[in-house]
Design an enzyme around this catalytic site. Structure first.
Site, PDB file in Angstrom:
ATOM      1  N   SER A 167       0.850  -1.195   0.000  1.00 37.19           N
ATOM      2  CA  SER A 167       0.000   0.000   0.000  1.00 37.19           C
ATOM      3  C   SER A 167       0.887   1.247   0.000  1.00 37.19           C
ATOM      4  O   SER A 167       1.974   1.234   0.585  1.00 37.19           O
ATOM      5  CB  SER A 167      -0.871  -0.035   1.253  1.00 37.19           C
ATOM      6  OG  SER A 167      -2.005   0.782   1.107  1.00 37.19           O
ATOM      7  N   GLN A 216       1.057   6.135  -6.890  1.00 37.06           N
ATOM      8  CA  GLN A 216      -0.164   6.885  -6.589  1.00 37.06           C
ATOM      9  C   GLN A 216       0.093   8.366  -6.901  1.00 37.06           C
ATOM     10  O   GLN A 216       1.038   8.953  -6.374  1.00 37.06           O
ATOM     11  CB  GLN A 216      -0.503   6.719  -5.110  1.00 37.06           C
ATOM     12  CG  GLN A 216      -1.874   7.259  -4.753  1.00 37.06           C
ATOM     13  CD  GLN A 216      -2.146   7.185  -3.259  1.00 37.06           C
ATOM     14  OE1 GLN A 216      -1.354   7.669  -2.462  1.00 37.06           O
ATOM     15  NE2 GLN A 216      -3.267   6.590  -2.880  1.00 37.06           N
ATOM     16  N   TYR A 255      -7.927  14.697   0.550  1.00 38.40           N
ATOM     17  CA  TYR A 255      -7.124  15.473  -0.395  1.00 38.40           C
ATOM     18  C   TYR A 255      -8.027  16.003  -1.521  1.00 38.40           C
ATOM     19  O   TYR A 255      -9.249  15.841  -1.477  1.00 38.40           O
ATOM     20  CB  TYR A 255      -5.930  14.642  -0.891  1.00 38.40           C
ATOM     21  CG  TYR A 255      -5.027  14.238   0.268  1.00 38.40           C
ATOM     22  CD1 TYR A 255      -4.443  15.215   1.074  1.00 38.40           C
ATOM     23  CD2 TYR A 255      -4.804  12.905   0.594  1.00 38.40           C
ATOM     24  CE1 TYR A 255      -3.650  14.873   2.167  1.00 38.40           C
ATOM     25  CE2 TYR A 255      -4.011  12.554   1.689  1.00 38.40           C
ATOM     26  CZ  TYR A 255      -3.434  13.546   2.470  1.00 38.40           C
ATOM     27  OH  TYR A 255      -2.660  13.208   3.549  1.00 38.40           O
ATOM     28  N   ARG A 288      -8.092   5.302  -5.677  1.00 37.77           N
ATOM     29  CA  ARG A 288      -8.330   5.073  -4.239  1.00 37.77           C
ATOM     30  C   ARG A 288      -9.448   6.001  -3.762  1.00 37.77           C
ATOM     31  O   ARG A 288      -9.382   7.212  -3.963  1.00 37.77           O
ATOM     32  CB  ARG A 288      -7.065   5.294  -3.404  1.00 37.77           C
ATOM     33  CG  ARG A 288      -7.339   5.116  -1.905  1.00 37.77           C
ATOM     34  CD  ARG A 288      -6.083   5.048  -1.048  1.00 37.77           C
ATOM     35  NE  ARG A 288      -5.689   3.660  -0.830  1.00 37.77           N
ATOM     36  CZ  ARG A 288      -4.892   3.255   0.176  1.00 37.77           C
ATOM     37  NH1 ARG A 288      -4.408   4.122   1.035  1.00 37.77           N
ATOM     38  NH2 ARG A 288      -4.589   1.988   0.317  1.00 37.77           N
ATOM     39  N   ARG A 306       1.474  -1.086   6.890  1.00 39.61           N
ATOM     40  CA  ARG A 306       2.415  -1.141   8.018  1.00 39.61           C
ATOM     41  C   ARG A 306       3.025  -2.510   8.257  1.00 39.61           C
ATOM     42  O   ARG A 306       4.182  -2.619   8.665  1.00 39.61           O
ATOM     43  CB  ARG A 306       1.716  -0.617   9.273  1.00 39.61           C
ATOM     44  CG  ARG A 306       1.537   0.886   9.213  1.00 39.61           C
ATOM     45  CD  ARG A 306       0.524   1.371  10.204  1.00 39.61           C
ATOM     46  NE  ARG A 306      -0.811   0.871   9.891  1.00 39.61           N
ATOM     47  CZ  ARG A 306      -1.901   1.198  10.570  1.00 39.61           C
ATOM     48  NH1 ARG A 306      -1.808   2.002  11.608  1.00 39.61           N
ATOM     49  NH2 ARG A 306      -3.075   0.727  10.212  1.00 39.61           N
TER      50      ARG A 306
END
Ligand SMILES: Cc1cc2nc3c(=O)[nH]c(=O)nc-3n(C[C@H](O)[C@H](O)[C@H](O)COP(=O)(O)O)c2cc1C
Length: 373
Positions: A27, A104, A186, A234, A331
């Site tokens: 990710s 991305q 965003y 996304r 993570r």
């Protein structure tokens, strides 16, 4: 191994002319280590760890299509040609180890011009090099944040052409999948959410108006990207805030994304009110999977599930139950860059050592044979 005995996590997926060797994706994760938008050695080291660990796709962090579209001074960008070469090192490393490099692309909108997370993630002061921000409406994220400029038609056209140019540079850098960042508060998400978009022209108001700019950007990137390569998007599947964006509206957006040729929706959530995405604050394992499932079913588009997916059996169940087509892991990859290799061992996939660099196979296969014997 017969087809139906292959774990779902290790079944290849073909989109357009590209085949992913399994269903695991790194990710996107901002590293805040860029200099003037250029990747540094840290980015290379960070991605090589994943490239060697068996993952099908490695996605580079949210990369600004313009300097003002960065979140922090340390974010990567693709607004000049000088930013291409350091990224090409990263894409070459992924290719060398048999993984697909993805990136991305985004614009941070009213959440731009902030400190790095460990410095507090607050709006930059003028002394710290703050820059003017833009958004659908002149509404700050919260009190004390930058008041963005409400974008006029020229600003809208400029951002669209920045996305087109950045997609061209991403292709020149060797990326094979481009993901449009439409989540986490965003710019594109802020057009979609009624909390941040109060425009009364054709880019605001009802859902049709609020979807217009994100869809125009998606069309432009789709046109700029080769027809044989996938484009992903996304979403924040909901705002999770009173009066905010609802899942049903995002499902409608996804239907429209599918119609313009977007190949997969990466299903995150939250972030409109300045908080990080829900994915980084909510403790529940796989809590965003229901979004991936609903969007997959209702909009009939491939989805990627993300958020607190850490375990091979958990990932396998999501895919086997038809809730998503891909699994993104952020993570846990930091802790275990060979997560996919370890998942292959856990799930009993055939020939797991082949997921690691070939110079390691002989030793690991031999050790496995000795243990069996
Ligand atoms: C250090 C860090 C940086 C992140 N940067 C991005 C980013 O650039 N773009 C994005 O869409 N999400 C970003 N995220 C969110 C992750 O992609 C992911 O959705 C989230 O961490 C939940 O997945 P996880 O539980 O596997 O970590 C970031 C998360 C972390 C921890």
């Amino acid at each position: 191994m017969s087809e139906d005995r292959i774990p779902h996590l290790f079944r290849p997926l073909t989109q357009r002319g590209l085949t992913f060797k399994n269903r695991a994706c790194v990710s996107p994760m901002c590293q805040y280590q860029a200099v003037d938008g250029r990747m540094t050695d840290w980015h290379y080291d960070h991605h090589v760890r994943f490239a060697m660990g068996g993952v099908a796709i490695g996605m580079v962090e949210a990369t600004g299509v313009s300097a003002d579209g960065r979140i922090t001074h340390g974010c990567t960008g693709l607004w000049t040609d000088e930013q291409i070469a350091p990224m090409a090192r990263v894409t070459a490393a992924y290719e060398r180890y048999g993984a697909v490099p993805a990136i991305q692309l985004g614009h941070a909108g009213r959440k731009a011009s902030t400190e790095r997370p460990w410095d507090g993630a607050q709006p930059l002061t003028a002394a710290a090099g703050a820059w003017p921000t833009i958004a659908p409406s002149a509404i700050p994220v919260r009190d004390g944040w930058h008041t963005p400029k409400a974008m006029n038609e020229a600003d809208i056209e400029r951002v669209k052409s920045d996305f087109r140019a950045a997609a061209g540079r991403a292709l020149a850098a060797g990326f094979q999948v481009v993901e449009i960042h439409g989540a986490h508060g965003y710019l594109l998400h802020s057009f979609l959410s009624p909390l941040s978009n109060r425009r009364n022209d054709g880019y605001g108001g009802d859902l049709e108006g609020r979807m217009r700019f994100p869809l125009e950007v998606a069309s432009i990137v789709r046109e700029a990207w080769p027809a044989h390569l996938p484009v992903w998007y996304r979403v924040s599947a909901q705002d999770g805030v009173e009066g905010g964006l609802e899942l049903s509206e995002v499902i409608e957006l996804c239907r429209r994304l599918k119609a313009i040729g977007i190949d997969l929706v990466d299903c995150s959530s939250g972030g409109i009110s300045g908080s990080p995405s829900l994915a980084t604050v909510h403790p529940g394992p796989g809590f965003q999977v229901p979004f991936a499932e609903a969007i997959r079913r209702e909009a009939e588009i491939a989805t990627m599930a993300v958020g607190f997916i850490t375990d091979a059996h958990q990932a396998e169940a999501i895919l086997a139950e038809g809730k998503a087509d891909m699994i993104a892991i952020a993570r846990e990859h930091l802790a275990d860059p060979a997560w996919t290799y370890h998942a292959a061992l856990t799930l009993g996939a055939e020939n797991p050592h082949a997921l690691l660099p070939h110079l390691y196979h002989w030793y690991l296969e031999r050790r496995a044979a000795l243990t069996k014997g």
